[in-house]
Structures are given as structure tokens and as C-alpha cells.
Design a protein around this motif. Structure first.
Motif, mmCIF file in Angstrom:
data_model
loop_
_atom_site.group_PDB
_atom_site.id
_atom_site.type_symbol
_atom_site.label_atom_id
_atom_site.label_comp_id
_atom_site.label_asym_id
_atom_site.label_seq_id
_atom_site.Cartn_x
_atom_site.Cartn_y
_atom_site.Cartn_z
ATOM 1 N N ILE A 19 -49.422 39.446 -18.486
ATOM 2 C CA ILE A 19 -48.215 39.062 -17.759
ATOM 3 C C ILE A 19 -48.497 39.255 -16.327
ATOM 4 O O ILE A 19 -47.879 38.787 -15.663
ATOM 5 N N ALA A 20 -49.132 40.688 -16.048
ATOM 6 C CA ALA A 20 -49.392 40.916 -14.628
ATOM 7 C C ALA A 20 -49.840 39.612 -13.775
ATOM 8 O O ALA A 20 -49.629 39.334 -12.595
ATOM 9 N N GLU A 21 -51.084 38.928 -14.615
ATOM 10 C CA GLU A 21 -51.917 37.946 -13.858
ATOM 11 C C GLU A 21 -51.017 36.845 -13.923
ATOM 12 O O GLU A 21 -50.873 35.935 -12.722
ATOM 13 N N LEU A 22 -50.078 36.593 -14.808
ATOM 14 C CA LEU A 22 -49.305 35.219 -14.594
ATOM 15 C C LEU A 22 -47.997 35.386 -13.606
ATOM 16 O O LEU A 22 -47.787 34.506 -12.705
ATOM 17 N N TRP A 23 -47.574 36.866 -13.537
ATOM 18 C CA TRP A 23 -46.639 36.926 -12.545
ATOM 19 C C TRP A 23 -47.204 36.913 -10.999
ATOM 20 O O TRP A 23 -46.524 36.486 -10.084
ATOM 21 N N THR A 24 -48.563 37.238 -10.840
ATOM 22 C CA THR A 24 -49.197 37.229 -9.774
ATOM 23 C C THR A 24 -49.261 35.466 -9.489
ATOM 24 O O THR A 24 -49.228 35.204 -8.260
ATOM 25 N N GLU A 25 -49.703 35.059 -10.378
ATOM 26 C CA GLU A 25 -50.102 33.410 -10.019
ATOM 27 C C GLU A 25 -48.762 32.793 -9.531
ATOM 28 O O GLU A 25 -48.601 32.014 -8.836
ATOM 29 N N VAL A 26 -47.643 33.090 -10.394
ATOM 30 C CA VAL A 26 -46.296 32.449 -10.257
ATOM 31 C C VAL A 26 -45.889 32.743 -8.823
ATOM 32 O O VAL A 26 -45.494 31.897 -8.030
ATOM 33 N N SER A 27 -46.009 33.856 -8.353
ATOM 34 C CA SER A 27 -45.621 34.577 -6.831
ATOM 35 C C SER A 27 -46.250 33.886 -6.288
ATOM 36 O O SER A 27 -45.655 33.473 -4.859
ATOM 37 N N ASN A 28 -47.517 34.004 -6.143
ATOM 38 C CA ASN A 28 -48.628 33.233 -5.154
ATOM 39 C C ASN A 28 -48.271 31.756 -4.922
ATOM 40 O O ASN A 28 -48.782 31.131 -4.063
ATOM 41 N N ALA A 29 -47.598 30.990 -6.036
ATOM 42 C CA ALA A 29 -47.527 29.702 -6.094
ATOM 43 C C ALA A 29 -46.362 29.365 -5.328
ATOM 44 O O ALA A 29 -45.535 28.138 -5.352
ATOM 45 N N GLY A 30 -45.705 30.322 -4.975
ATOM 46 C CA GLY A 30 -44.127 30.070 -4.410
ATOM 47 C C GLY A 30 -43.136 30.279 -5.697
ATOM 48 O O GLY A 30 -41.795 30.253 -5.105
ATOM 49 N N GLY A 31 -43.357 30.924 -6.676
ATOM 50 C CA GLY A 31 -42.317 30.962 -7.614
ATOM 51 C C GLY A 31 -41.595 32.057 -7.340
ATOM 52 O O GLY A 31 -41.754 33.089 -6.338
ATOM 53 N N ALA A 32 -39.964 31.970 -7.434
ATOM 54 C CA ALA A 32 -38.949 33.051 -7.009
ATOM 55 C C ALA A 32 -38.837 34.030 -8.106
ATOM 56 O O ALA A 32 -37.820 33.999 -9.176
ATOM 57 N N VAL A 33 -39.744 34.874 -8.350
ATOM 58 C CA VAL A 33 -39.810 35.979 -9.208
ATOM 59 C C VAL A 33 -39.772 37.352 -8.836
ATOM 60 O O VAL A 33 -40.465 38.364 -9.354
ATOM 61 N N GLY A 34 -39.038 37.519 -7.507
ATOM 62 C CA GLY A 34 -39.021 38.757 -6.967
ATOM 63 C C GLY A 34 -40.015 39.263 -5.954
ATOM 64 O O GLY A 34 -39.914 40.228 -5.267
ATOM 65 N N PHE A 35 -40.868 38.511 -5.630
ATOM 66 C CA PHE A 35 -41.844 38.568 -4.580
ATOM 67 C C PHE A 35 -42.082 37.362 -3.673
ATOM 68 O O PHE A 35 -41.793 36.173 -3.912
ATOM 69 N N VAL A 36 -42.765 37.715 -2.391
ATOM 70 C CA VAL A 36 -43.062 36.611 -1.379
ATOM 71 C C VAL A 36 -44.790 36.749 -1.359
ATOM 72 O O VAL A 36 -45.180 37.771 -1.220
ATOM 73 N N PRO A 37 -45.375 35.365 -1.365
ATOM 74 C CA PRO A 37 -46.747 35.440 -1.356
ATOM 75 C C PRO A 37 -47.226 35.647 -0.015
ATOM 76 O O PRO A 37 -46.448 35.769 0.945
ATOM 77 N N PRO A 38 -48.370 36.263 0.230
ATOM 78 C CA PRO A 38 -49.292 36.501 -0.930
ATOM 79 C C PRO A 38 -48.956 38.069 -1.550
ATOM 80 O O PRO A 38 -48.717 38.917 -0.647
ATOM 81 N N VAL A 39 -49.319 38.051 -2.902
ATOM 82 C CA VAL A 39 -49.303 39.408 -3.451
ATOM 83 C C VAL A 39 -50.614 39.666 -4.294
ATOM 84 O O VAL A 39 -51.286 38.541 -4.800
ATOM 85 N N THR A 40 -50.701 40.674 -4.977
ATOM 86 C CA THR A 40 -51.910 40.847 -5.758
ATOM 87 C C THR A 40 -51.225 41.545 -7.074
ATOM 88 O O THR A 40 -50.120 42.006 -6.918
ATOM 89 N N ARG A 41 -52.095 41.784 -8.090
ATOM 90 C CA ARG A 41 -51.627 42.499 -9.281
ATOM 91 C C ARG A 41 -51.385 43.789 -9.102
ATOM 92 O O ARG A 41 -50.359 44.543 -9.541
ATOM 93 N N ASP A 42 -51.948 44.556 -7.910
ATOM 94 C CA ASP A 42 -51.351 45.818 -7.901
ATOM 95 C C ASP A 42 -50.121 45.864 -6.966
ATOM 96 O O ASP A 42 -49.355 46.920 -7.333
ATOM 97 N N VAL A 43 -49.611 44.971 -6.334
ATOM 98 C CA VAL A 43 -48.099 44.901 -5.971
ATOM 99 C C VAL A 43 -47.289 44.479 -6.998
ATOM 100 O O VAL A 43 -46.442 45.111 -7.062
ATOM 101 N N ILE A 44 -47.424 43.799 -8.085
ATOM 102 C CA ILE A 44 -46.867 43.445 -9.122
ATOM 103 C C ILE A 44 -46.826 44.528 -10.186
ATOM 104 O O ILE A 44 -45.380 44.804 -10.707
ATOM 105 N N ARG A 45 -47.864 45.386 -10.218
ATOM 106 C CA ARG A 45 -47.780 46.117 -11.172
ATOM 107 C C ARG A 45 -46.854 47.237 -11.400
ATOM 108 O O ARG A 45 -46.216 47.694 -12.424
ATOM 109 N N PRO A 46 -46.204 47.982 -10.453
ATOM 110 C CA PRO A 46 -45.068 48.738 -10.504
ATOM 111 C C PRO A 46 -43.870 48.029 -10.944
ATOM 112 O O PRO A 46 -43.024 48.559 -11.798
ATOM 113 N N GLU A 47 -43.340 47.022 -10.483
ATOM 114 C CA GLU A 47 -42.016 46.151 -11.168
ATOM 115 C C GLU A 47 -42.688 45.788 -12.455
ATOM 116 O O GLU A 47 -41.531 46.012 -13.383
#
Length: 174
Positions: A19-47
């Protein structure tokens, strides 16, 4: 592409990391899931930890879609309402499909499976979600049966000078 969906899966380290990897990939592809790219798994992990804690407390439920290889290719969370006047509907959060599968029907599969999952919950009559304007997401959700029921102009600040509407969509389940 056919995905295999599991509602309320056991969350082990492989699923958590998927899930962390998917969330990172989606975010970095411009997906609207709470982050603005670029992000890493470490940025995603707390959420993600917040979502998993809400699951452990019984406030969130997880739907995950696996591809033919068993990889996490789609996911969405349902948040149960605790307010006594709103327990008849749920929020859909962090709706994600692998960028490699977008445009191939996986998003519609996810949304159909999410509606089925919500229908399996006692007393749930609707799903609400919010989406970021400016990306056409409201058109995708409308094609999945959702109706726009609210819009707050410029409520989401993606970057200085780049404000987007916060659009609320509703899917009645009956």
C-alpha cells in the motif's frame, strides 16, 4: 485487467509495504491522494500509519485489489461515521489505482468493489467522497454513479497560486 479484491484483509508487512508503494507511485504520477509530488515512502508512511490505526480501532475498513502476480494494484479506505446522525453513510478515502493500470478499467472495478463492500456493511445507505478539482476526477466518479453534491471553490492549495475546488460526490447504495 482483472483485479482480485479483498475487503478487510489481514494487514501484514507485505500488504502494508504494498500500500505504501502504491500510494507513493500514485502520488508521484500526479494522483490526488493527499500529497503533491515528489514524495517518498517515508513521507507517505505516517499517513498510512494513521489509516492503519483507524482500522485497528474499527473506524476505517480497507479494500485492496491485487493483480495477477499478487501485487497491490488498487486500494481504498472506507471511514465509518461515529456521529449518531450520520452512521448511515461512509466516506471513501485514499482511492488509488496503479498508474500502470489507469485507463484500463481498473478504476471502475475498484469503485464497483467499493460499493459492494459498503453494501455489505449493516445500515450503510451511501458513500461520500471528496475529490480535487482540475483533474476531471468528478467526471470519472460520475461515470461510476456518483453525483456531485457540493463544491468549495479553491479549498485545496496544491501549490502557491494553484488552488483547486474540493468536490463532494455521493453514491446512494439503494
Amino acid at each position: 485487467m482483472t483485479l482480485t479484491f479483498t475487503f478487510d484483509p489481514v494487514v501484514d508487512p507485505a500488504l502494508r509495504d504494498g500500500i505504501a508503494e502504491l500510494w507513493t507511485e500514485v502520488s508521484n504520477a500526479g494522483g490526488a491522494v493527499g500529497f503533491v509530488p515528489p514524495v517518498t515512502r517515508d513521507v507517505i508512511r505516517p499517513e498510512l500509519v494513521k489509516h492503519l490505526a483507524a482500522m485497528a480501532e474499527g473506524r476505517h475498513r480497507l479494500l485492496v485489489g491485487h493483480d495477477e502476480r499478487g501485487g497491490v494494484a488498487a486500494a481504498a479506505f472506507l471511514a465509518l461515521n461515529t456521529h449518531r446522525l450520520q452512521t448511515h453513510w461512509v466516506w471513501a478515502y485514499t482511492v488509488m489505482v496503479s498508474p500502470a493500470l489507469q485507463g484500463r478499467g481498473a478504476g471502475r472495478e475498484l469503485m464497483a468493489a467499493l460499493a459492494d463492500a459498503a453494501r455489505s456493511l449493516e445500515g450503510i445507505e451511501a458513500i461520500r467522497l471528496s475529490c480535487r478539482g482540475g483533474l476531471g476526477l468528478e467526471h470519472f466518479y460520475a461515470a461510476c454513479g456518483y453525483k456531485e453534491v457540493g463544491r468549495v471553490p479553491d479549498a485545496i492549495r496544491v501549490a502557491p497560486g494553484d488552488d483547486r475546488d474540493d468536490i463532494t460526490m455521493l453514491l446512494p447504495l439503494h
